[in-house]
Design a protein around this motif. Structure first.
Motif, PDB file in Angstrom:
ATOM      1  N   GLU A  13       0.848  -1.196   0.000  1.00 46.40           N
ATOM      2  CA  GLU A  13       0.000   0.000   0.000  1.00 46.40           C
ATOM      3  C   GLU A  13       0.884   1.246   0.000  1.00 46.40           C
ATOM      4  OE1 GLU A  13      -3.661   0.216   1.978  1.00 46.40           O
ATOM      5  OE2 GLU A  13      -3.726  -1.922   2.491  1.00 46.40           O
ATOM      6  N   MET A  53      -0.027   6.160   4.293  1.00 42.25           N
ATOM      7  CA  MET A  53      -0.886   5.346   3.457  1.00 42.25           C
ATOM      8  C   MET A  53      -1.677   4.337   4.283  1.00 42.25           C
ATOM      9  SD  MET A  53      -0.470   6.899   0.696  1.00 42.25           S
ATOM     10  CE  MET A  53      -1.623   5.838  -0.185  1.00 42.25           C
ATOM     11  N   GLY A  54      -2.301   3.394   3.594  1.00 45.06           N
ATOM     12  CA  GLY A  54      -3.222   2.471   4.232  1.00 45.06           C
ATOM     13  C   GLY A  54      -2.551   1.241   4.802  1.00 45.06           C
ATOM     14  N   VAL A  88      -4.253   8.596   4.023  1.00 50.31           N
ATOM     15  CA  VAL A  88      -5.121   7.809   3.154  1.00 50.31           C
ATOM     16  C   VAL A  88      -5.526   6.533   3.880  1.00 50.31           C
ATOM     17  CG1 VAL A  88      -5.317   6.598   0.952  1.00 50.31           C
ATOM     18  CG2 VAL A  88      -4.003   8.735   1.090  1.00 50.31           C
ATOM     19  N   CYS A  89      -6.818   6.294   3.982  1.00 49.36           N
ATOM     20  CA  CYS A  89      -7.401   5.109   4.615  1.00 49.36           C
ATOM     21  C   CYS A  89      -6.879   4.972   6.045  1.00 49.36           C
ATOM     22  CB  CYS A  89      -7.156   3.867   3.765  1.00 49.36           C
ATOM     23  SG  CYS A  89      -8.349   2.547   4.116  1.00 49.36           S
ATOM     24  N   HIS A 137     -12.845   1.879  -2.664  1.00 50.51           N
ATOM     25  CA  HIS A 137     -13.034   1.817  -1.212  1.00 50.51           C
ATOM     26  C   HIS A 137     -12.582   0.435  -0.751  1.00 50.51           C
ATOM     27  CE1 HIS A 137     -15.706   5.404  -1.218  1.00 50.51           C
ATOM     28  NE2 HIS A 137     -15.972   4.968  -2.437  1.00 50.51           N
ATOM     29  N   HIS A 175      -9.480   5.401  -1.681  1.00 48.34           N
ATOM     30  CA  HIS A 175      -8.224   5.210  -2.412  1.00 48.34           C
ATOM     31  C   HIS A 175      -8.333   5.745  -3.841  1.00 48.34           C
ATOM     32  CE1 HIS A 175      -6.260   2.602   0.599  1.00 48.34           C
ATOM     33  NE2 HIS A 175      -7.473   2.100   0.798  1.00 48.34           N
ATOM     34  N   GLU A 177      -5.902   6.953  -5.281  1.00 49.59           N
ATOM     35  CA  GLU A 177      -4.570   6.708  -5.847  1.00 49.59           C
ATOM     36  C   GLU A 177      -4.490   5.384  -6.585  1.00 49.59           C
ATOM     37  OE1 GLU A 177      -4.287   4.361  -2.036  1.00 49.59           O
ATOM     38  OE2 GLU A 177      -5.370   6.099  -2.795  1.00 49.59           O
ATOM     39  N   MET A 178      -5.461   4.494  -6.357  1.00 54.96           N
ATOM     40  CA  MET A 178      -5.402   3.155  -6.929  1.00 54.96           C
ATOM     41  C   MET A 178      -6.308   3.057  -8.161  1.00 54.96           C
ATOM     42  SD  MET A 178      -3.206   1.341  -5.322  1.00 54.96           S
ATOM     43  CE  MET A 178      -3.616  -0.346  -5.784  1.00 54.96           C
ATOM     44  N   TRP A 187      -3.548  -6.933  -3.762  1.00 55.72           N
ATOM     45  CA  TRP A 187      -4.629  -6.697  -2.803  1.00 55.72           C
ATOM     46  C   TRP A 187      -5.695  -7.778  -2.952  1.00 55.72           C
ATOM     47  CZ3 TRP A 187      -6.319  -0.955  -1.908  1.00 55.72           C
ATOM     48  CH2 TRP A 187      -5.196  -0.157  -1.680  1.00 55.72           C
TER      49      TRP A 187
END
Length: 235
Positions: A13, A53-54, A88-89, A137, A175, A177-178, A187
């Motif tokens: 992540e 980040m997450g 993020v997250c 999400h 997210h 960014e993804m 993931w």
């Protein structure tokens, strides 16, 4: 050159699509994993920009992840100094905790591509770029809204999807960014239990990633670029 530090809670992540606007804004990017022996000695107040980040862990799982209280304490010092920070997250949940808000399981696995609902403040913020854009999400934790922040976005299951405080703090539960990063496949395969919990089909998620991913990343990059352009440098 300005410095940016990306804190990764798990290597899979990373900042992904957000790297481009951060680099374009003139930052030299460094990264550190919380699992690194060096993490305990890092001063999170040092970099000009901090990006967290997450990760699959919960803020409330300090008994399993003993680095969590240390990170929150260091983050609280950075936020008290109003140093530019993006979460993020899990990173957004860390920000909420550092600002004194409870973080806890939300009781619903929110997983898949869907837009967030922007309020008036969100539509007047950098989040305007993601308005009506399906973004990824992947979470089941949530938090109370901290004091003295501005709510920007919600979803039906989770009302606190994004908030900011002034120009220098932005917290995003989702997210954006993804969507083009090959780690998305990791993931899907590593967090397969989440798919079962959310009753999501792995093949349908791959199709949604291909369909919505490029537009999500483009919108996310525009959002971050605008936010970076508005950061207030303290002298």
């Amino acid at each position: 050159m300005k410095t940016a530090l990306i804190v990764r809670h798990v290597p899979r992540e990373g900042a992904a699509g957000y790297l481009q606007p951060i680099e374009a804004a003139g930052y030299r990017i460094d990264r550190i994993d919380v699992s690194s022996p060096d993490f305990a000695g890092v001063d999170l107040c040092d970099p000009d920009l901090l990006i967290m980040m997450g990760g699959p862990m919960g803020v409330y799982e300090a008994d399993i992840h003993p680095w969590i209280p240390t990170q929150i304490e260091k983050l609280a010092a950075r936020l008290a100094a109003d140093r530019p920070t993006l979460g993020v997250c899990l990173g957004s949940q860390m920000i909420a905790a550092a600002l004194g808000a409870p973080v806890y399981p939300g009781g619903h696995m929110e997983l898949g591509f869907a837009p967030v609902s922007l309020n008036a403040a969100g539509r007047a913020s950098p989040l305007r770029h993601i308005d009506e854009v399906p973004v990824l999400h992947w979470h089941s934790d949530t938090f109370d809204l901290p004091c003295n922040v501005e709510l920007l976005a919600s979803t039906g299951h989770y009302p606190h999807q994004a908030f900011r405080r002034g120009a220098n703090l932005l917290a995003l539960q989702f997210h954006a960014e993804m969507g083009e990063d090959p780690r998305f496949e990791d993931w899907l395969t590593h967090f397969w239990a989440d798919l079962d919990t959310a009753r999501q089909c792995i093949h349908a998620l791959r199709q949604d990633h291909d369909r919505h991913g490029p537009s999500a990343v483009a919108a996310g990059r525009a959002m971050i670029a605008q936010w970076l352009g508005g950061i207030e440098t303290k002298t």
